[in-house]
Design a protein around this motif. Structure first.
Motif, PDB file in Angstrom:
ATOM      1  N   ALA A  61       0.840  -1.193   0.000  1.00 47.85           N
ATOM      2  CA  ALA A  61       0.000   0.000   0.000  1.00 47.85           C
ATOM      3  C   ALA A  61       0.880   1.248   0.000  1.00 47.85           C
ATOM      4  CB  ALA A  61      -0.938  -0.010   1.219  1.00 47.85           C
ATOM      5  N   THR A  62       0.219   2.394   0.156  1.00 46.60           N
ATOM      6  CA  THR A  62       0.862   3.713   0.209  1.00 46.60           C
ATOM      7  C   THR A  62       1.631   4.025  -1.069  1.00 46.60           C
ATOM      8  OG1 THR A  62       2.896   2.986   1.355  1.00 46.60           O
ATOM      9  CG2 THR A  62       1.031   3.615   2.724  1.00 46.60           C
ATOM     10  N   ALA A  63       0.968   3.820  -2.217  1.00 47.76           N
ATOM     11  CA  ALA A  63       1.545   4.105  -3.531  1.00 47.76           C
ATOM     12  C   ALA A  63       2.807   3.296  -3.778  1.00 47.76           C
ATOM     13  CB  ALA A  63       1.806   5.596  -3.711  1.00 47.76           C
ATOM     14  N   PHE A  64       2.767   2.031  -3.397  1.00 47.16           N
ATOM     15  CA  PHE A  64       3.870   1.094  -3.645  1.00 47.16           C
ATOM     16  C   PHE A  64       4.156   1.037  -5.149  1.00 47.16           C
ATOM     17  CE2 PHE A  64       5.338  -3.106  -4.825  1.00 47.16           C
ATOM     18  CZ  PHE A  64       6.229  -3.469  -3.843  1.00 47.16           C
ATOM     19  N   PRO A  65       5.406   0.961  -5.592  1.00 49.26           N
ATOM     20  CA  PRO A  65       6.641   0.948  -4.807  1.00 49.26           C
ATOM     21  C   PRO A  65       7.294   2.303  -4.593  1.00 49.26           C
ATOM     22  CG  PRO A  65       7.136   0.392  -7.079  1.00 49.26           C
ATOM     23  CD  PRO A  65       5.647   0.625  -7.009  1.00 49.26           C
ATOM     24  N   SER A  66       6.799   3.341  -5.267  1.00 48.82           N
ATOM     25  CA  SER A  66       7.504   4.628  -5.216  1.00 48.82           C
ATOM     26  C   SER A  66       7.211   5.415  -3.946  1.00 48.82           C
ATOM     27  CB  SER A  66       7.124   5.478  -6.432  1.00 48.82           C
ATOM     28  OG  SER A  66       5.771   5.904  -6.325  1.00 48.82           O
ATOM     29  N   GLY A  67       5.986   5.270  -3.426  1.00 49.11           N
ATOM     30  CA  GLY A  67       5.586   6.106  -2.297  1.00 49.11           C
ATOM     31  C   GLY A  67       5.301   7.536  -2.688  1.00 49.11           C
ATOM     32  N   ARG A  68       5.207   7.807  -3.976  1.00 52.49           N
ATOM     33  CA  ARG A  68       4.993   9.176  -4.447  1.00 52.49           C
ATOM     34  C   ARG A  68       3.505   9.444  -4.610  1.00 52.49           C
ATOM     35  NH1 ARG A  68       9.188  10.975  -2.706  1.00 52.49           N
ATOM     36  NH2 ARG A  68       8.318  12.921  -3.489  1.00 52.49           N
ATOM     37  N   ALA A  69       2.875   9.858  -3.551  1.00 54.03           N
ATOM     38  CA  ALA A  69       1.456  10.215  -3.574  1.00 54.03           C
ATOM     39  C   ALA A  69       1.160  11.045  -2.336  1.00 54.03           C
ATOM     40  CB  ALA A  69       0.579   8.958  -3.596  1.00 54.03           C
ATOM     41  N   ALA A  80      -7.300  -7.536   4.357  1.00 56.48           N
ATOM     42  CA  ALA A  80      -5.855  -7.685   4.523  1.00 56.48           C
ATOM     43  C   ALA A  80      -5.496  -7.818   6.000  1.00 56.48           C
ATOM     44  CB  ALA A  80      -5.117  -6.510   3.907  1.00 56.48           C
ATOM     45  N   ASP A  81      -4.644  -8.760   6.299  1.00 55.62           N
ATOM     46  CA  ASP A  81      -4.151  -8.967   7.664  1.00 55.62           C
ATOM     47  C   ASP A  81      -2.902  -8.150   7.931  1.00 55.62           C
ATOM     48  OD1 ASP A  81      -5.970 -11.307   8.224  1.00 55.62           O
ATOM     49  OD2 ASP A  81      -4.827 -12.103   6.532  1.00 55.62           O
ATOM     50  N   GLU A  82      -2.187  -7.816   6.865  1.00 55.56           N
ATOM     51  CA  GLU A  82      -0.907  -7.131   6.981  1.00 55.56           C
ATOM     52  C   GLU A  82      -0.803  -6.094   5.871  1.00 55.56           C
ATOM     53  OE1 GLU A  82       0.961 -11.461   8.271  1.00 55.56           O
ATOM     54  OE2 GLU A  82       1.872 -10.352   6.600  1.00 55.56           O
ATOM     55  N   ILE A  83      -0.261  -4.944   6.216  1.00 57.04           N
ATOM     56  CA  ILE A  83      -0.025  -3.883   5.249  1.00 57.04           C
ATOM     57  C   ILE A  83       1.473  -3.655   5.132  1.00 57.04           C
ATOM     58  CG2 ILE A  83      -0.290  -1.412   4.776  1.00 57.04           C
ATOM     59  CD1 ILE A  83      -2.842  -3.005   4.287  1.00 57.04           C
ATOM     60  N   ASP A  84       1.984  -3.705   3.901  1.00 58.42           N
ATOM     61  CA  ASP A  84       3.386  -3.388   3.634  1.00 58.42           C
ATOM     62  C   ASP A  84       3.437  -1.990   3.019  1.00 58.42           C
ATOM     63  OD1 ASP A  84       3.435  -6.131   4.232  1.00 58.42           O
ATOM     64  OD2 ASP A  84       5.064  -6.526   2.821  1.00 58.42           O
ATOM     65  N   MET A  85       3.824  -1.010   3.828  1.00 61.14           N
ATOM     66  CA  MET A  85       3.892   0.372   3.356  1.00 61.14           C
ATOM     67  C   MET A  85       5.327   0.726   2.980  1.00 61.14           C
ATOM     68  SD  MET A  85       3.966   2.949   6.668  1.00 61.14           S
ATOM     69  CE  MET A  85       4.505   4.320   5.619  1.00 61.14           C
ATOM     70  N   VAL A  86       5.473   1.752   2.141  1.00 60.74           N
ATOM     71  CA  VAL A  86       6.796   2.262   1.791  1.00 60.74           C
ATOM     72  C   VAL A  86       6.971   3.641   2.415  1.00 60.74           C
ATOM     73  CG1 VAL A  86       7.125   0.960  -0.333  1.00 60.74           C
ATOM     74  CG2 VAL A  86       5.853   3.092  -0.410  1.00 60.74           C
ATOM     75  N   ILE A  87       8.169   3.887   2.938  1.00 58.08           N
ATOM     76  CA  ILE A  87       8.421   5.227   3.461  1.00 58.08           C
ATOM     77  C   ILE A  87       8.711   6.176   2.299  1.00 58.08           C
ATOM     78  CG2 ILE A  87       9.312   4.341   5.648  1.00 58.08           C
ATOM     79  CD1 ILE A  87      12.146   5.243   4.671  1.00 58.08           C
ATOM     80  N   LEU A 124      11.773   0.050   3.948  1.00 55.65           N
ATOM     81  CA  LEU A 124      12.769   1.125   3.943  1.00 55.65           C
ATOM     82  C   LEU A 124      13.309   1.408   2.540  1.00 55.65           C
ATOM     83  CD1 LEU A 124      14.888   0.012   7.043  1.00 55.65           C
ATOM     84  CD2 LEU A 124      12.713   1.262   6.991  1.00 55.65           C
ATOM     85  N   GLU A 125      13.225   0.451   1.661  1.00 54.55           N
ATOM     86  CA  GLU A 125      13.880   0.497   0.340  1.00 54.55           C
ATOM     87  C   GLU A 125      15.356   0.842   0.514  1.00 54.55           C
ATOM     88  OE1 GLU A 125      13.574  -1.113  -2.260  1.00 54.55           O
ATOM     89  OE2 GLU A 125      12.027  -0.031  -3.384  1.00 54.55           O
ATOM     90  N   THR A 174      13.232  -4.738   4.196  1.00 53.38           N
ATOM     91  CA  THR A 174      14.328  -4.153   3.443  1.00 53.38           C
ATOM     92  C   THR A 174      13.864  -3.407   2.203  1.00 53.38           C
ATOM     93  OG1 THR A 174      14.672  -6.187   2.144  1.00 53.38           O
ATOM     94  CG2 THR A 174      15.948  -5.941   4.183  1.00 53.38           C
ATOM     95  N   SER A 175      13.010  -4.029   1.401  1.00 58.55           N
ATOM     96  CA  SER A 175      12.898  -3.599   0.010  1.00 58.55           C
ATOM     97  C   SER A 175      11.514  -3.870  -0.564  1.00 58.55           C
ATOM     98  CB  SER A 175      13.913  -4.361  -0.865  1.00 58.55           C
ATOM     99  OG  SER A 175      15.110  -4.622  -0.183  1.00 58.55           O
ATOM    100  N   THR A 176      11.235  -3.172  -1.663  1.00 58.05           N
ATOM    101  CA  THR A 176      10.038  -3.470  -2.438  1.00 58.05           C
ATOM    102  C   THR A 176      10.268  -4.640  -3.385  1.00 58.05           C
ATOM    103  OG1 THR A 176      10.691  -1.954  -4.211  1.00 58.05           O
ATOM    104  CG2 THR A 176       9.333  -1.039  -2.426  1.00 58.05           C
ATOM    105  N   GLY A 177      11.538  -4.954  -3.656  1.00 62.21           N
ATOM    106  CA  GLY A 177      11.865  -5.941  -4.676  1.00 62.21           C
ATOM    107  C   GLY A 177      11.922  -5.336  -6.063  1.00 62.21           C
ATOM    108  N   LYS A 178      11.648  -4.027  -6.160  1.00 63.24           N
ATOM    109  CA  LYS A 178      11.643  -3.341  -7.450  1.00 63.24           C
ATOM    110  C   LYS A 178      12.897  -2.508  -7.672  1.00 63.24           C
ATOM    111  CE  LYS A 178       7.359  -4.738  -8.176  1.00 63.24           C
ATOM    112  NZ  LYS A 178       7.061  -5.777  -9.183  1.00 63.24           N
TER     113      LYS A 178
END
Length: 335
Positions: free
Chosen positions: A138-146, A163-170, A208-209, A236-240
């Motif tokens: 979530a949170t505009a994955f993978p860039s976080g630009r929103a 969803a049980d878990e949210i993977d956000m990007v900083i 954290l990317e 660690t990462s988005t994988g992108k």
């Protein structure tokens, strides 16, 4: 994992900061952390990466890896059929061997959460209980630009869908610019958006990317910032973005988690994601976890692998142990 209670930034975090989490206070705290000895860190990681495990432990290690995998599909071309196939594989990774454990979770885009939940049926739930959770990026994955409003809506939609878990990007731009208060506040707001009507919350993994953070010192600071703001996991990462997960970076994050536990008693999870493709590499991570924070962390609510291809090699290795042979590539071995 599925019934985490929601709480504001913990009093223990504010006590460590010695004040409110504004830019000045966070900068003083984060830049007051000891500098990372890069040579020493990489030497420790290399040493841990050479540790071997007994033959009798290999079956346990392979099954443990399966239980800790977030089986992932995060492509623009994802379809409901692809997600259903993913959940079927999570439930029965090796149809020819019903003793194979289930994966911890499936990780999908938010619009696919409902499909994943429906496909899992009665097997949807807490991976610590042998069920399969649904994680959503979530949170505009993978860039976080929103905008923050869009990030929060993204999160709420995924939680509402099950969803049980949210993977956000900083926001790496904000972090690298020293706007630590903004990053802190966004994590707090996203965690609040994970709240369910019954007062429980989806677990929050903070990505954290690390490949974009430019230094080990920044990885340490971002890890501490994410935990102070209330993240349940640091990832660690988005994988992108390359490099994705590496053993030295994961070791550093585990050391932060260890230091947090020593200081506060709290337990935070760690999720290396991206680039871990073989059982041999995954076992290096298991050893690193056990040697850094202890074997108690080798359970789904405290450690995960974010992976799409790792499971295939683990299944080949399990077959090799069971039958003495397999048809996989010769170079994939466990020493």
């Amino acid at each position: 994992m599925t019934g985490t209670s929601i709480e504001a930034p913990h009093e223990r975090a504010l006590a460590l900061l010695g004040g409110q989490p504004d830019d000045a206070t966070l900068r003083r705290y984060l830049h007051g952390l000891p500098g990372v000895d890069a040579v020493g860190l990489e030497a420790r990681a290399a040493d841990l990466g050479t540790r071997s495990i007994k033959t009798t432990s290999k079956a346990w290690a392979l099954d443990t890896i399966v239980k800790l995998i977030d089986l992932t599909t995060l492509e623009g071309a994802d379809t409901p059929g692809k997600v259903r196939s993913l959940t079927a594989k999570a439930l029965a990774p090796d149809p020819g061997d019903r003793q194979t454990p289930r994966t911890a979770a499936v990780c999908v885009y938010g619009d696919m959460v409902g499909i994943a939940v429906e496909s899992l049926g009665a097997a949807h739930g807490d991976p610590d209980d042998g069920l399969v959770a649904v994680a959503a990026v979530a949170t505009a994955f993978p860039s976080g630009r929103a905008s923050l409003e869009i990030k929060l809506a993204d999160t709420r939609d995924a939680v509402a869908a099950g969803a049980d878990e949210i993977d956000m990007v900083i926001d790496r731009g904000a972090f690298l610019s020293g706007r630590y208060g903004q990053v802190f506040d966004e994590i707090v707001a996203v965690k609040d958006a994970c709240r369910r009507a019954d007062g429980t919350s989806a677990s929050l993994k903070v990505i954290l990317e690390t490949g974009e953070l430019m230094s080990y010192d920044n990885v340490r600071r971002a890890s501490w910032l994410s935990i102070l703001a209330g993240g349940d996991f640091i990832k660690t990462s988005t994988g992108k973005v390359a490099p994705a997960a590496t053993l030295p970076v994961t070791l550093l994050m585990l050391e932060v988690v260890r230091d947090w536990h020593t200081a506060t008693g709290g337990r935070i999870g760690v999720k290396p994601a991206g680039g871990i493709r073989t059982s041999k590499d995954a076992i290096k991570y298991l050893v690193t976890v056990a040697e850094t924070v202890g074997e108690d962390w080798l359970q789904p609510h405290l450690f995960r692998f974010g992976a799409s291809s790792l499971l295939n090699d683990v299944l080949l290795q399990r077959q090799k142990l069971r039958t003495g042979h397999y048809s996989g590539p010769d170079y994939v071995t466990i020493d």
